[in-house]
Design a protein around this motif. Sequence first.
Motif, short mmCIF file in Angstrom:
data_model
loop_
_atom_site.label_atom_id
_atom_site.label_comp_id
_atom_site.label_asym_id
_atom_site.label_seq_id
_atom_site.Cartn_x
_atom_site.Cartn_y
_atom_site.Cartn_z
N LYS A 91 1.27 4.98 0.60
CA LYS A 91 0.96 3.41 0.06
C LYS A 91 1.48 1.93 1.04
O LYS A 91 0.92 0.58 1.22
CB LYS A 91 0.76 3.28 -1.25
N GLN A 92 2.83 2.57 1.73
CA GLN A 92 3.39 1.48 2.07
C GLN A 92 3.03 1.28 3.44
O GLN A 92 2.10 0.31 3.78
CB GLN A 92 4.71 2.36 2.19
N MET A 93 2.60 2.53 4.08
CA MET A 93 2.35 2.30 5.27
C MET A 93 0.44 1.97 5.62
O MET A 93 0.04 1.61 6.57
CB MET A 93 1.35 4.07 5.42
N ALA A 94 -0.36 1.96 4.25
CA ALA A 94 -1.83 1.30 4.46
C ALA A 94 -1.59 -0.09 4.26
O ALA A 94 -2.82 -0.66 3.93
CB ALA A 94 -2.40 1.86 3.46
N GLY A 95 -0.58 -0.53 4.01
CA GLY A 95 -0.26 -2.18 3.38
C GLY A 95 0.10 -1.90 1.85
O GLY A 95 -0.72 -3.60 1.40
N GLY A 96 -0.54 -1.15 1.04
CA GLY A 96 -1.15 -1.36 -0.56
C GLY A 96 0.50 -1.89 -0.93
O GLY A 96 0.63 -2.08 -1.93
N GLY A 97 1.91 -1.83 0.21
CA GLY A 97 2.82 -2.31 -1.23
C GLY A 97 3.32 -0.87 -2.12
O GLY A 97 3.85 0.07 -1.96
N SER A 98 3.75 -1.40 -3.37
CA SER A 98 4.29 -0.36 -4.37
C SER A 98 3.69 0.33 -5.42
O SER A 98 2.22 0.53 -5.37
CB SER A 98 5.31 -1.29 -5.41
N LEU A 99 4.04 1.33 -5.63
CA LEU A 99 2.93 2.43 -6.49
C LEU A 99 3.03 1.21 -8.52
O LEU A 99 2.38 1.83 -8.81
CB LEU A 99 4.16 3.03 -6.58
N PHE A 100 4.02 0.80 -8.83
CA PHE A 100 4.35 0.15 -9.61
C PHE A 100 3.75 -1.30 -9.70
O PHE A 100 3.11 -2.18 -8.62
CB PHE A 100 5.26 -0.12 -9.91
N ASP A 101 3.18 -2.21 -11.27
CA ASP A 101 2.86 -3.44 -11.03
C ASP A 101 3.66 -4.17 -11.79
O ASP A 101 4.13 -3.79 -12.93
CB ASP A 101 1.00 -2.94 -11.99
N GLY A 102 3.11 -5.27 -11.56
CA GLY A 102 4.37 -5.62 -12.62
C GLY A 102 5.53 -6.44 -12.45
O GLY A 102 6.21 -6.15 -10.98
N PRO A 103 6.31 -6.14 -13.22
CA PRO A 103 7.57 -6.32 -12.99
C PRO A 103 8.72 -5.85 -12.62
O PRO A 103 9.67 -5.51 -11.73
CB PRO A 103 8.79 -6.92 -14.40
N GLU A 104 8.13 -4.20 -12.59
CA GLU A 104 8.40 -3.12 -12.21
C GLU A 104 7.82 -2.96 -10.78
O GLU A 104 7.93 -1.85 -9.31
CB GLU A 104 7.74 -1.74 -12.70
N ALA A 105 7.07 -3.45 -10.05
CA ALA A 105 7.01 -4.29 -8.54
C ALA A 105 8.13 -3.69 -7.61
O ALA A 105 7.76 -3.76 -6.13
CB ALA A 105 5.49 -4.73 -8.18
N ARG A 106 8.70 -4.35 -7.64
CA ARG A 106 9.90 -3.84 -6.96
C ARG A 106 10.79 -3.27 -7.19
O ARG A 106 11.89 -2.32 -6.19
CB ARG A 106 10.60 -5.34 -7.12
N LEU A 107 10.74 -1.61 -7.97
CA LEU A 107 11.12 -0.43 -7.76
C LEU A 107 11.69 -0.33 -6.28
O LEU A 107 12.24 0.71 -6.33
CB LEU A 107 10.94 0.11 -8.80
N ALA A 108 9.95 0.46 -6.31
CA ALA A 108 10.12 0.58 -4.10
C ALA A 108 11.71 0.21 -3.53
O ALA A 108 12.15 0.97 -2.09
CB ALA A 108 9.14 0.66 -3.91
N ASP A 109 11.74 -1.18 -4.23
CA ASP A 109 12.93 -1.39 -2.86
C ASP A 109 13.72 -0.97 -2.78
O ASP A 109 14.90 -0.90 -1.68
CB ASP A 109 13.00 -2.99 -2.91
N ALA A 110 14.41 -0.09 -4.04
CA ALA A 110 15.75 0.41 -4.00
C ALA A 110 15.50 1.49 -3.15
O ALA A 110 16.83 1.97 -2.20
CB ALA A 110 15.77 1.24 -5.09
N PHE A 111 14.29 2.31 -2.13
CA PHE A 111 14.27 3.19 -1.10
C PHE A 111 14.14 2.71 0.07
O PHE A 111 14.01 3.23 0.92
CB PHE A 111 13.07 4.24 -1.54
N ASP A 112 14.27 1.13 0.35
CA ASP A 112 13.95 0.32 1.88
C ASP A 112 14.45 0.66 2.14
O ASP A 112 15.90 0.90 2.41
CB ASP A 112 14.09 -1.08 1.45
N PRO A 113 14.91 1.96 3.60
CA PRO A 113 15.79 2.54 4.82
C PRO A 113 16.30 0.72 5.08
O PRO A 113 17.37 0.75 6.15
CB PRO A 113 14.40 2.24 5.85
N GLY A 114 15.89 -0.86 5.24
CA GLY A 114 16.91 -2.08 5.89
C GLY A 114 18.00 -2.16 4.68
O GLY A 114 18.61 -3.13 5.16
N ARG A 115 18.07 -1.28 3.50
CA ARG A 115 19.35 -1.96 2.46
C ARG A 115 20.71 -1.12 3.80
O ARG A 115 21.39 -1.34 3.24
CB ARG A 115 18.90 -0.78 1.73
N PHE A 116 20.08 -0.10 4.42
CA PHE A 116 21.87 -0.25 5.29
C PHE A 116 22.10 -1.55 6.08
O PHE A 116 23.22 -0.91 6.99
CB PHE A 116 21.71 0.90 5.23
#
Length: 147
Positions: free
Chosen positions: A118-143
Amino acid sequence: MEKPETVIRHPIYLADAKVGVTPFAGSLRIAGTLELSGINTRFDRRRFAGFLRAAEREITGITRGSGPREEWVGMRPLTPDGLPVIGRLPATENAWINTGHQMLGVTLAPASAVLLRKQMAGGGSLFDGPEARLADAFDPGRFEAAT
């Protein structure tokens, strides 16, 4: 091991033994234990024998086979925060990563692959609403070091 004495048809997690058992065509993979000991590929026969005994207690004949058996040890992909790394690598346009699942790679692979696709296709997150940012926890840039 090839040609196991006890044949199973589906992967099994033996919770009491803390051992995973996975069938393949004519063979069986028995895996267990995670040792946090730094960069270390030393094969510990005592640990190996222990998880084989535990598996055998759960399913008689599961550790015996008439074919060859390969014993193996290797490094696990671990992250400092314990979360997987899923997404586009910082400062790249076409390098994506999906790793760091510790001992849960096979378990988490389907959901991680859906997220990455979904990220590679430009679709962003698996989640809708307030949960949309949950996938940010896995972002490679966090390090990356804070600037």
